[in-house]
Design a protein around this motif. Structure first.
Motif, PDB file in Angstrom:
ATOM      1  N   ASP A  64      -9.504  34.477 -31.446  1.00 22.61           N
ATOM      2  CA  ASP A  64      -8.558  33.366 -31.239  1.00 22.61           C
ATOM      3  C   ASP A  64      -8.025  32.849 -32.570  1.00 22.61           C
ATOM      4  OD1 ASP A  64      -8.756  33.389 -28.506  1.00 22.61           O
ATOM      5  OD2 ASP A  64     -10.176  31.715 -28.372  1.00 22.61           O
ATOM      6  N   HIS A  65      -6.767  32.453 -32.563  1.00 19.08           N
ATOM      7  CA  HIS A  65      -6.171  31.825 -33.748  1.00 19.08           C
ATOM      8  C   HIS A  65      -6.428  30.316 -33.666  1.00 19.08           C
ATOM      9  CE1 HIS A  65      -3.168  35.166 -35.032  1.00 19.08           C
ATOM     10  NE2 HIS A  65      -4.264  35.683 -34.490  1.00 19.08           N
ATOM     11  N   SER A  87     -24.702  30.748 -43.038  1.00 19.96           N
ATOM     12  CA  SER A  87     -25.664  30.853 -41.946  1.00 19.96           C
ATOM     13  C   SER A  87     -25.009  31.458 -40.700  1.00 19.96           C
ATOM     14  CB  SER A  87     -26.195  29.446 -41.646  1.00 19.96           C
ATOM     15  OG  SER A  87     -27.155  29.476 -40.646  1.00 19.96           O
ATOM     16  N   LYS A  88     -25.818  31.774 -39.703  1.00 17.84           N
ATOM     17  CA  LYS A  88     -25.320  32.256 -38.413  1.00 17.84           C
ATOM     18  C   LYS A  88     -24.909  31.049 -37.572  1.00 17.84           C
ATOM     19  CE  LYS A  88     -25.909  36.611 -37.469  1.00 17.84           C
ATOM     20  NZ  LYS A  88     -24.706  37.490 -37.393  1.00 17.84           N
ATOM     21  N   PRO A  89     -23.951  31.200 -36.667  1.00 20.90           N
ATOM     22  CA  PRO A  89     -23.562  30.053 -35.843  1.00 20.90           C
ATOM     23  C   PRO A  89     -24.713  29.553 -34.974  1.00 20.90           C
ATOM     24  CG  PRO A  89     -21.935  31.815 -35.660  1.00 20.90           C
ATOM     25  CD  PRO A  89     -23.106  32.374 -36.407  1.00 20.90           C
ATOM     26  N   GLY A  90     -24.932  28.213 -35.013  1.00 20.59           N
ATOM     27  CA  GLY A  90     -25.841  27.588 -34.062  1.00 20.59           C
ATOM     28  C   GLY A  90     -25.148  27.512 -32.715  1.00 20.59           C
ATOM     29  N   PRO A  91     -25.831  26.948 -31.678  1.00 20.74           N
ATOM     30  CA  PRO A  91     -25.267  26.975 -30.325  1.00 20.74           C
ATOM     31  C   PRO A  91     -23.847  26.426 -30.220  1.00 20.74           C
ATOM     32  CG  PRO A  91     -27.540  26.226 -30.261  1.00 20.74           C
ATOM     33  CD  PRO A  91     -27.183  26.352 -31.710  1.00 20.74           C
ATOM     34  N   VAL A 150     -15.438  30.986 -38.598  1.00 21.74           N
ATOM     35  CA  VAL A 150     -13.986  31.207 -38.688  1.00 21.74           C
ATOM     36  C   VAL A 150     -13.678  31.950 -39.981  1.00 21.74           C
ATOM     37  CG1 VAL A 150     -11.729  30.069 -38.908  1.00 21.74           C
ATOM     38  CG2 VAL A 150     -13.465  29.119 -37.366  1.00 21.74           C
ATOM     39  N   ARG A 151     -12.792  32.950 -39.869  1.00 23.09           N
ATOM     40  CA  ARG A 151     -12.316  33.648 -41.057  1.00 23.09           C
ATOM     41  C   ARG A 151     -10.953  33.052 -41.412  1.00 23.09           C
ATOM     42  NH1 ARG A 151      -9.625  38.499 -41.239  1.00 23.09           N
ATOM     43  NH2 ARG A 151     -10.104  38.856 -39.048  1.00 23.09           N
ATOM     44  N   GLU A 184     -16.923  34.675 -34.796  1.00 19.51           N
ATOM     45  CA  GLU A 184     -18.152  34.684 -33.981  1.00 19.51           C
ATOM     46  C   GLU A 184     -18.373  33.282 -33.444  1.00 19.51           C
ATOM     47  OE1 GLU A 184     -21.442  36.141 -36.300  1.00 19.51           O
ATOM     48  OE2 GLU A 184     -22.919  35.718 -34.722  1.00 19.51           O
ATOM     49  N   VAL A 185     -18.915  33.174 -32.220  1.00 19.64           N
ATOM     50  CA  VAL A 185     -19.163  31.841 -31.659  1.00 19.64           C
ATOM     51  C   VAL A 185     -20.636  31.688 -31.291  1.00 19.64           C
ATOM     52  CG1 VAL A 185     -16.816  31.634 -30.769  1.00 19.64           C
ATOM     53  CG2 VAL A 185     -18.639  32.458 -29.269  1.00 19.64           C
TER      54      VAL A 185
END
Lengths: 73, 361
Positions: B79-80, B21-25, B30-31, B67-68
């Motif tokens: 970011d790591h 899914s796409k990130p919610g709020p 994370v990859r 993505e956030v």
């Protein structure tokens, strides 16, 4: 006909009720899913039968050995 | 994305295409770059800890933010991060009293009525411990990750995501081992070895490693064990009582068995504390000799090292970079996702420390 009470093996919270009263189940079918220490724990039918009662609601806190569902078999 | 799916207990994981899914709020995509194959995964694979299926195992990983969600400010793309299953809400009584690893708030997961984080067609793929890291992407709550220094190698960082934090944290936070004390650790898998390393960092005077494999006891020595006992060759409890002249101040059980938990209790001296880290199968009871309570022995559980992971994990990264936390020896092999079943089989034999799945960067 006999009834089987299904106890919770853990203390936790009811995350999702999968089956409603009246549903037919085979041994191993998930009836509801508990959440305890970040784990989702399915509560499965111990035998073939019909779900006669779900004794808890989603979001309820439950304790070890609490009866959470009843089957008729 | 490609993922290793558990569809049936005690069967190999299947490599499948799964949608995410796409990130919610408050979610972060994370990859993962590296994911450890942990013995705890086996407990769910063999059903000793039941879990809804199908699911994607894996809970020890490090990766890069892809993505956030709209409300996330803590991390940004690139970011790591290390992921952690101890996702915390931040406002329950456990979080507000500093025991974040005991947070049980459901808000770090998606609600049952929401779209699941992972699916295959219309089929829900259950997320494992709010993580599921045997996959090319992970969609997790923002409170299930911590930012780390980019100089930290990802394979070592992944270990900090579970085994290091669980073992070292049990020593530092759960047991609060004192400098000079006598410590025994039963089981030299990833978590037990981390506890040994943690006890050495904490300044324990005696660190006794107990295992049935000489190869693991050799690794334990390199991490700071002062003594080793091969439990297959005699009475480990008796040897430890003799070696310590009366028993340990602290013991750690890092296997998850009734017998070794009882041994951890028996190895204690008066006033000592046994800490059970291992995952004892659901339904198993443990027996203790009641008269031992007169000597003020204590026994306690430890979940994920009683961590406050956003504080602890960056410290563990520094410990590694300073050469105090020895993670290099913990990794036996780097593998591809498709080889995960070989790694799980190797864990069953208990001969190797850790396999790390490396994803393409």
């Amino acid at each position: 006909m006999s009834t089987t009470e299904i106890p919770s093996e853990v203390t936790g919270r009811v995350w999702k009720i999968v089956l409603d009263p009246g549903a037919k189940v085979d041994e191993g079918d998930p009836i509801l899913i508990l959440e305890s220490m970040k784990m989702e724990i399915p509560v499965e039918a111990p035998c073939k039968g019909i779900v006669t009662e779900i004794c808890v609601a989603e979001g309820d806190a439950i304790v070890e050995d609490q009866i959470i569902a009843i089957l008729e078999n | 994305m490609k993922a290793a799916v558990l569809r049936e207990l005690n069967k190999p994981l299947e490599i499948e295409e799964v949608s995410i899914s796409k990130p919610g709020p408050r979610e972060v995509l994370v990859r993962p770059i590296a994911a450890g194959v942990c013995h705890s995964d086996l407990h769910f694979l063999d059903g000793s800890y039941p879990y809804p299926l199908p699911t994607i195992l894996g809970h020890e990983s490090a990766g890069i933010v892809e993505e956030v969600g709209s409300s996330v400010t803590y991390v940004k793309k690139g970011d790591h991060v290390i992921t952690c299953l101890s996702a915390f809400c931040g406002h329950c009584d456990k979080c507000l009293t500093g025991r974040l690893s005991l947070c049980q708030s459901p808000e770090v997961s998606r609600a049952p009525e929401d779209e699941p984080r992972m699916k295959k067609g219309d089929e829900t793929i259950h997320q494992f411990l709010n993580l599921s890291s045997f996959a090319e992407l992970m969609l997790i709550h923002e409170h299930a990750l911590v930012k780390i220094k980019e100089e930290m190698p990802m394979d070592r960082a992944a270990l900090i995501g579970c085994s290091t934090t669980t073992g070292v944290g049990a020593v530092f936070h759960t047991a609060k081992v004192e400098p000079g004390s006598k410590v025994a650790v039963i089981g030299c898998g990833g978590v037990g070895l981390a506890a040994i390393n943690g006890a050495a960092i904490a300044g324990a005077g005696m660190v006794i490693a107990v295992d049935m494999m000489d190869s693991k006891l050799d690794i334990a020595k390199s991490l700071g064990a002062t003594h080793t006992i091969n439990a297959s060759q005699g009475n480990a409890v008796g040897e430890i009582i003799e070696l310590t002249k009366g028993g340990c101040d602290y013991t750690f059980e890092a296997i998850g068995l009734k017998s070794t938990t009882e041994q951890a209790w028996q190895m204690l001296g008066a006033g000592g504390t046994a800490t059970v880290i291992g995952m004892i199968p659901v339904g198993t009871m443990v027996e203790l000799h009641g008269v031992d309570f007169l000597s003020e022995k204590k026994i306690q559980g430890s979940n994920m090292g009683s961590n406050r992971f956003r504080v602890d994990m960056p410290r563990f990264v520094d410990f590694y970079l300073e050469g105090r936390l020895h993670l290099d020896q913990m990794i036996s092999q780097h593998i591809k996702l498709e080889e995960v079943n070989n790694a799980l089989n190797a864990l069953k034999t208990g001969e190797e420390a850790r396999h790390i799945i490396m994803f393409e960067e």
